[in-house]
Motif scaffolding. Structure first.
Motif, PDB file in Angstrom:
ATOM      1  N   ALA A 198       6.350 -11.712  -2.437  1.00  0.00           N
ATOM      2  CA  ALA A 198       5.680 -12.054  -1.254  1.00  0.00           C
ATOM      3  C   ALA A 198       5.967 -10.371  -0.566  1.00  0.00           C
ATOM      4  CB  ALA A 198       6.493 -12.069   0.435  1.00  0.00           C
ATOM      5  N   ALA A 199       6.388  -9.417  -0.795  1.00  0.00           N
ATOM      6  CA  ALA A 199       6.878  -8.013  -0.692  1.00  0.00           C
ATOM      7  C   ALA A 199       5.325  -7.280  -1.511  1.00  0.00           C
ATOM      8  CB  ALA A 199       7.734  -7.348  -0.453  1.00  0.00           C
ATOM      9  N   GLY A 200       5.658  -7.574  -2.600  1.00  0.00           N
ATOM     10  CA  GLY A 200       4.111  -7.529  -3.643  1.00  0.00           C
ATOM     11  C   GLY A 200       3.527  -7.971  -3.388  1.00  0.00           C
ATOM     12  N   LEU A 201       3.724  -8.989  -3.603  1.00  0.00           N
ATOM     13  CA  LEU A 201       1.557  -9.532  -2.729  1.00  0.00           C
ATOM     14  C   LEU A 201       1.300  -8.419  -1.487  1.00  0.00           C
ATOM     15  CD1 LEU A 201       2.121 -13.448  -3.085  1.00  0.00           C
ATOM     16  CD2 LEU A 201       1.045 -11.775  -4.785  1.00  0.00           C
ATOM     17  N   LEU A 202       1.671  -8.574  -1.197  1.00  0.00           N
ATOM     18  CA  LEU A 202       1.179  -7.678   0.286  1.00  0.00           C
ATOM     19  C   LEU A 202       0.692  -6.485  -0.637  1.00  0.00           C
ATOM     20  CD1 LEU A 202       3.310  -8.682   3.494  1.00  0.00           C
ATOM     21  CD2 LEU A 202       1.314  -9.587   2.778  1.00  0.00           C
ATOM     22  N   TYR A 203       2.027  -5.418  -1.168  1.00  0.00           N
ATOM     23  CA  TYR A 203       1.137  -4.306  -1.443  1.00  0.00           C
ATOM     24  C   TYR A 203       0.223  -4.547  -2.662  1.00  0.00           C
ATOM     25  CZ  TYR A 203       5.479  -1.791   0.433  1.00  0.00           C
ATOM     26  OH  TYR A 203       6.557  -0.998   1.056  1.00  0.00           O
ATOM     27  N   LEU A 204      -0.267  -5.697  -3.633  1.00  0.00           N
ATOM     28  CA  LEU A 204      -1.191  -5.702  -3.805  1.00  0.00           C
ATOM     29  C   LEU A 204      -2.110  -5.992  -3.792  1.00  0.00           C
ATOM     30  CD1 LEU A 204      -1.539  -6.222  -7.400  1.00  0.00           C
ATOM     31  CD2 LEU A 204      -1.275  -8.952  -7.022  1.00  0.00           C
ATOM     32  N   GLY A 205      -2.293  -6.787  -2.503  1.00  0.00           N
ATOM     33  CA  GLY A 205      -3.791  -6.970  -1.281  1.00  0.00           C
ATOM     34  C   GLY A 205      -4.017  -5.818  -0.780  1.00  0.00           C
ATOM     35  N   LEU A 206      -3.159  -4.442  -0.556  1.00  0.00           N
ATOM     36  CA  LEU A 206      -3.536  -3.099   0.219  1.00  0.00           C
ATOM     37  C   LEU A 206      -4.069  -2.101  -0.491  1.00  0.00           C
ATOM     38  CD1 LEU A 206      -0.619  -2.940   2.358  1.00  0.00           C
ATOM     39  CD2 LEU A 206      -2.629  -3.016   3.330  1.00  0.00           C
ATOM     40  N   THR A 207      -3.897  -2.625  -1.493  1.00  0.00           N
ATOM     41  CA  THR A 207      -4.572  -1.582  -3.551  1.00  0.00           C
ATOM     42  C   THR A 207      -5.208  -2.481  -3.416  1.00  0.00           C
ATOM     43  OG1 THR A 207      -2.095  -1.025  -3.348  1.00  0.00           O
ATOM     44  CG2 THR A 207      -3.853  -0.528  -5.459  1.00  0.00           C
ATOM     45  N   PHE A 208      -5.772  -3.745  -3.370  1.00  0.00           N
ATOM     46  CA  PHE A 208      -7.072  -3.884  -3.948  1.00  0.00           C
ATOM     47  C   PHE A 208      -7.947  -3.484  -2.835  1.00  0.00           C
ATOM     48  CE2 PHE A 208     -10.216  -7.625  -3.406  1.00  0.00           C
ATOM     49  CZ  PHE A 208     -10.885  -7.306  -4.389  1.00  0.00           C
ATOM     50  N   VAL A 209      -7.950  -3.495  -1.545  1.00  0.00           N
ATOM     51  CA  VAL A 209      -8.480  -3.435  -0.286  1.00  0.00           C
ATOM     52  C   VAL A 209      -9.233  -1.985  -0.888  1.00  0.00           C
ATOM     53  CG1 VAL A 209      -9.076  -3.236   2.374  1.00  0.00           C
ATOM     54  CG2 VAL A 209      -8.254  -5.227   1.129  1.00  0.00           C
ATOM     55  N   LEU A 210      -8.401  -0.992  -0.287  1.00  0.00           N
ATOM     56  CA  LEU A 210      -8.267   0.924  -1.339  1.00  0.00           C
ATOM     57  C   LEU A 210      -9.248   0.670  -1.852  1.00  0.00           C
ATOM     58  CD1 LEU A 210      -5.045   2.257   0.080  1.00  0.00           C
ATOM     59  CD2 LEU A 210      -6.463   2.417   1.459  1.00  0.00           C
ATOM     60  N   THR A 211      -8.755  -0.072  -3.005  1.00  0.00           N
ATOM     61  CA  THR A 211      -9.903   0.458  -4.602  1.00  0.00           C
ATOM     62  C   THR A 211     -10.752   0.051  -4.074  1.00  0.00           C
ATOM     63  OG1 THR A 211      -6.987  -0.085  -5.578  1.00  0.00           O
ATOM     64  CG2 THR A 211      -9.269  -0.330  -7.072  1.00  0.00           C
TER      65      THR A 211
END
Length: 243
Positions: A198-211
């Motif tokens: 779950a934590a990895g998915l949240l970091y992945l989501g933040l990275t996707f938005v910033l990218t």
């Protein structure tokens, strides 16, 4: 895998996103303010200006961020002069220790990124600006830095995304951002698999938005169609001088 636990953990860990973003963007702002003048010093041909900055960036880029965080959090408190100064009001708080460590580390990387962009600016652009009477400060502010920033934007975006992920180290000094909340949940549920996914998915989501955001910014800065006849360097410098 317990899907229900994964979903509830994701919702719970989302409560750490504000602190993660606060650490990221506060460190980013502080590092940017520090790195811009340092980048010009680093790019200078005067060794007495560039060498101290080189030493700073070499140390902070050559040592792990976790070690730097521990030195700030555990080490500065061992210095009596700091404990008796007004700085101790801030440095006894883990948030400010993280902010200081992340800012200094990020500024070291950003300085080298901007230094490369500054040195890549065409000499002809600088000479054109000098020819129309722009001062050295105006040349740096209106010609060199805007061009350098545009050219290094992809590298700078990567540094910001790395900083988002680096905020997970704040959990080692008791801050409850995404990773800190994850460790707390694991201690309560003994289910590390679902919680860290779950934590990895949240970091992945933040990275996707910033990218995506930086891709739009890069397109906006670099994607405008050029005129059929490209303006001369003197004309470009003249426009910058008039703004």
């Amino acid at each position: 895998m317990d899907i229900a636990l994964l979903l509830t953990s994701t919702v719970t860990l989302a409560g750490g996103i504000p602190l993660t973003l606060l650490l990221t963007f506060a460190s980013l702002l502080a590092g940017l303010i520090l790195s811009v003048p340092l980048a010009f010093m680093r790019a200078s041909s005067r060794r007495w200006l560039s060498l101290p900055v080189l030493a700073y960036t070499y140390v902070f880029r050559g040592t792990p961020l976790l070690v730097q965080l521990f030195i700030v959090y555990y080490g500065l408190g061992q210095i009596g002069l700091i404990r008796t100064s007004v700085l101790w009001v801030l440095l006894r708080d883990p948030f400010w220790c993280c902010l200081l460590a992340f800012s200094l580390n990020g500024a070291a990387y950003t300085t080298e990124i901007f230094r490369g962009g500054i040195q890549a600016v065409a000499t002809g652009m600088i000479e054109a600006a000098q020819a129309i009477g722009m001062s050295p400060l105006q040349i740096k502010r209106r010609i060199i830095f805007p061009i350098a920033f545009r050219s290094v934007l992809p590298s700078y975006a990567n540094e910001i995304i790395s900083l988002v992920k680096a905020t997970s180290l704040a959990s080692t000094v008791t801050l409850l951002e995404i990773t800190g909340l994850s460790r707390k949940l694991v201690a309560e549920t003994f289910a590390p698999y679902e919680i860290f996914i779950a934590a990895g998915l949240l970091y992945l989501g933040l990275t996707f938005v910033l990218t995506g955001a930086f891709h739009l910014l890069e397109t906006r800065l670099n994607g405008e169609p050029r005129a059929k006849s490209e303006p001369s360097r003197v004309a470009l410098a003249q426009v910058a001088h008039e703004q």
